[in-house]
Design a protein around this motif. Sequence first.
Motif, mmCIF file in Angstrom:
data_model
loop_
_atom_site.group_PDB
_atom_site.id
_atom_site.type_symbol
_atom_site.label_atom_id
_atom_site.label_comp_id
_atom_site.label_asym_id
_atom_site.label_seq_id
_atom_site.Cartn_x
_atom_site.Cartn_y
_atom_site.Cartn_z
ATOM 1 N N VAL A 1 -5.437 -16.733 11.770
ATOM 2 C CA VAL A 1 -6.769 -16.233 12.107
ATOM 3 C C VAL A 1 -6.708 -15.045 13.066
ATOM 4 O O VAL A 1 -7.724 -14.397 13.308
ATOM 5 N N ASP A 2 -5.525 -14.774 13.610
ATOM 6 C CA ASP A 2 -5.369 -13.649 14.524
ATOM 7 C C ASP A 2 -5.475 -12.342 13.747
ATOM 8 O O ASP A 2 -4.717 -12.097 12.805
ATOM 9 N N ASN A 3 -6.420 -11.495 14.130
ATOM 10 C CA ASN A 3 -6.648 -10.250 13.396
ATOM 11 C C ASN A 3 -5.448 -9.320 13.443
ATOM 12 O O ASN A 3 -5.188 -8.589 12.485
ATOM 13 N N ASP A 4 -4.720 -9.315 14.552
ATOM 14 C CA ASP A 4 -3.532 -8.463 14.640
ATOM 15 C C ASP A 4 -2.483 -8.901 13.626
ATOM 16 O O ASP A 4 -1.870 -8.066 12.956
ATOM 17 N N MET A 5 -2.255 -10.211 13.508
ATOM 18 C CA MET A 5 -1.246 -10.696 12.569
ATOM 19 C C MET A 5 -1.663 -10.409 11.132
ATOM 20 O O MET A 5 -0.832 -10.061 10.289
ATOM 21 N N ARG A 6 -2.944 -10.532 10.849
ATOM 22 C CA ARG A 6 -3.419 -10.195 9.504
ATOM 23 C C ARG A 6 -3.217 -8.704 9.218
ATOM 24 O O ARG A 6 -2.801 -8.315 8.124
ATOM 25 N N ALA A 7 -3.493 -7.878 10.216
ATOM 26 C CA ALA A 7 -3.309 -6.433 10.041
ATOM 27 C C ALA A 7 -1.833 -6.083 9.843
ATOM 28 O O ALA A 7 -1.493 -5.213 9.036
ATOM 29 N N LEU A 8 -0.952 -6.764 10.573
ATOM 30 C CA LEU A 8 0.475 -6.493 10.435
ATOM 31 C C LEU A 8 0.999 -6.967 9.082
ATOM 32 O O LEU A 8 1.894 -6.348 8.505
ATOM 33 N N LEU A 9 0.462 -8.068 8.576
ATOM 34 C CA LEU A 9 0.834 -8.526 7.242
ATOM 35 C C LEU A 9 0.462 -7.477 6.204
ATOM 36 O O LEU A 9 1.258 -7.148 5.314
ATOM 37 N N ARG A 10 -0.722 -6.928 6.335
ATOM 38 C CA ARG A 10 -1.151 -5.877 5.406
ATOM 39 C C ARG A 10 -0.257 -4.644 5.527
ATOM 40 O O ARG A 10 0.163 -4.056 4.522
ATOM 41 N N LEU A 11 0.050 -4.263 6.757
ATOM 42 C CA LEU A 11 0.897 -3.095 6.989
ATOM 43 C C LEU A 11 2.286 -3.295 6.386
ATOM 44 O O LEU A 11 2.850 -2.369 5.798
ATOM 45 N N TRP A 12 2.837 -4.501 6.534
ATOM 46 C CA TRP A 12 4.160 -4.774 5.969
ATOM 47 C C TRP A 12 4.151 -4.609 4.451
ATOM 48 O O TRP A 12 5.041 -3.963 3.888
ATOM 49 N N ILE A 13 3.155 -5.168 3.780
ATOM 50 C CA ILE A 13 3.096 -5.058 2.319
ATOM 51 C C ILE A 13 2.913 -3.602 1.904
ATOM 52 O O ILE A 13 3.543 -3.130 0.943
ATOM 53 N N GLU A 14 2.096 -2.869 2.628
ATOM 54 C CA GLU A 14 1.931 -1.441 2.335
ATOM 55 C C GLU A 14 3.237 -0.687 2.543
ATOM 56 O O GLU A 14 3.572 0.222 1.768
ATOM 57 N N SER A 15 3.990 -1.051 3.561
ATOM 58 C CA SER A 15 5.243 -0.350 3.839
ATOM 59 C C SER A 15 6.273 -0.580 2.737
ATOM 60 O O SER A 15 7.126 0.265 2.484
ATOM 61 N N LEU A 16 6.200 -1.724 2.058
ATOM 62 C CA LEU A 16 7.118 -1.995 0.960
ATOM 63 C C LEU A 16 6.898 -0.998 -0.175
ATOM 64 O O LEU A 16 7.849 -0.609 -0.856
ATOM 65 N N GLY A 17 5.663 -0.578 -0.373
ATOM 66 C CA GLY A 17 5.383 0.447 -1.367
ATOM 67 C C GLY A 17 5.979 1.779 -0.997
ATOM 68 O O GLY A 17 6.506 2.513 -1.842
ATOM 69 N N SER A 18 5.942 2.121 0.290
ATOM 70 C CA SER A 18 6.535 3.365 0.753
ATOM 71 C C SER A 18 8.037 3.359 0.580
ATOM 72 O O SER A 18 8.648 4.357 0.220
ATOM 73 N N GLU A 19 8.678 2.188 0.774
ATOM 74 C CA GLU A 19 10.116 2.084 0.594
ATOM 75 C C GLU A 19 10.484 2.302 -0.865
ATOM 76 O O GLU A 19 11.498 2.950 -1.166
ATOM 77 N N LEU A 20 9.676 1.790 -1.789
ATOM 78 C CA LEU A 20 9.963 1.994 -3.200
ATOM 79 C C LEU A 20 9.835 3.465 -3.589
ATOM 80 O O LEU A 20 10.588 3.994 -4.400
ATOM 81 N N THR A 21 8.847 4.158 -2.997
ATOM 82 C CA THR A 21 8.623 5.571 -3.287
ATOM 83 C C THR A 21 9.820 6.412 -2.863
ATOM 84 O O THR A 21 10.178 7.400 -3.513
ATOM 85 N N LYS A 22 10.487 6.029 -1.775
ATOM 86 C CA LYS A 22 11.619 6.789 -1.262
ATOM 87 C C LYS A 22 12.846 6.646 -2.152
ATOM 88 O O LYS A 22 13.739 7.489 -2.129
ATOM 89 N N LYS A 23 12.921 5.551 -2.936
ATOM 90 C CA LYS A 23 14.129 5.295 -3.734
ATOM 91 C C LYS A 23 14.143 6.138 -4.995
ATOM 92 O O LYS A 23 13.144 6.575 -5.486
#
Length: 233
Positions: free
Chosen positions: A211-233
């Motif tokens: 329920v912590d908004n920061d943890m929810r935001a970080l979860l979203r950021l992590w999943i978004e960052s995985l897309g950026s990692e794929l783009t770099k490959k």
Amino acid sequence: MMLTAGCDDGRIYPTDSTVATDGLNVTVDCEIIGASGWNLSSDYHLALAAFGTDGSRYATVSSNINASNGSGRLALSSVPQESATIEVCVLDRLRKRVISFASFELAGAPVEGDTVRLSAASPIEADLLSALQSNVFTPTCSACHGGGALPAASLSLMPGQTLGMLVGVDSHLNPAMKRVAPGLPDSSLLYRALTTDLSASWAYDHSVEVVDNDMRALLRLWIESLGSELTKK
């Protein structure tokens, strides 16, 4: 080389750090692993920060860590004399500590000239997944999705297993969705289950766990960052 934000004219600009008017100079020799993912966020920053003795989560002085991986020396100036700790941590826009990856006590630390010298005995894992593992997956999820013989939904979120169990893996409950679809949090069953009422019809409503908004935001950021990692490959 690990770098901190700063300029040759000696000024440290407000977008990168905040400083007090006078105080200690502090350096930290360390190796930081996984810092680059935080560059994707405007709301959260990986920083070297000082905290007082009052237990406040708000940094008295901080400097963003802008380099990616590597070894080097981090520096922080104008640290108030009454500071208790220097931390490698995640701060929000208000300089509130969200996560701490490493903390160094100032009391009794070695001093050379006008500078307090600190060093990390081992590499500091400061990547997004490590943040979520230690603050969400291990303390909140592993009771059911643990290392036992039959973790719920055949999903183990124990350290070292989380990435392989989640990213690009079809959901057992909804095979049309990935547990985590790189770059697509709203199409990821994990994110939807933890942040919406998607799992209300399951045996357990998972949205009550994080329920912590920061943890929810970080979860979203992590999943978004995985897309950026794929783009770099």
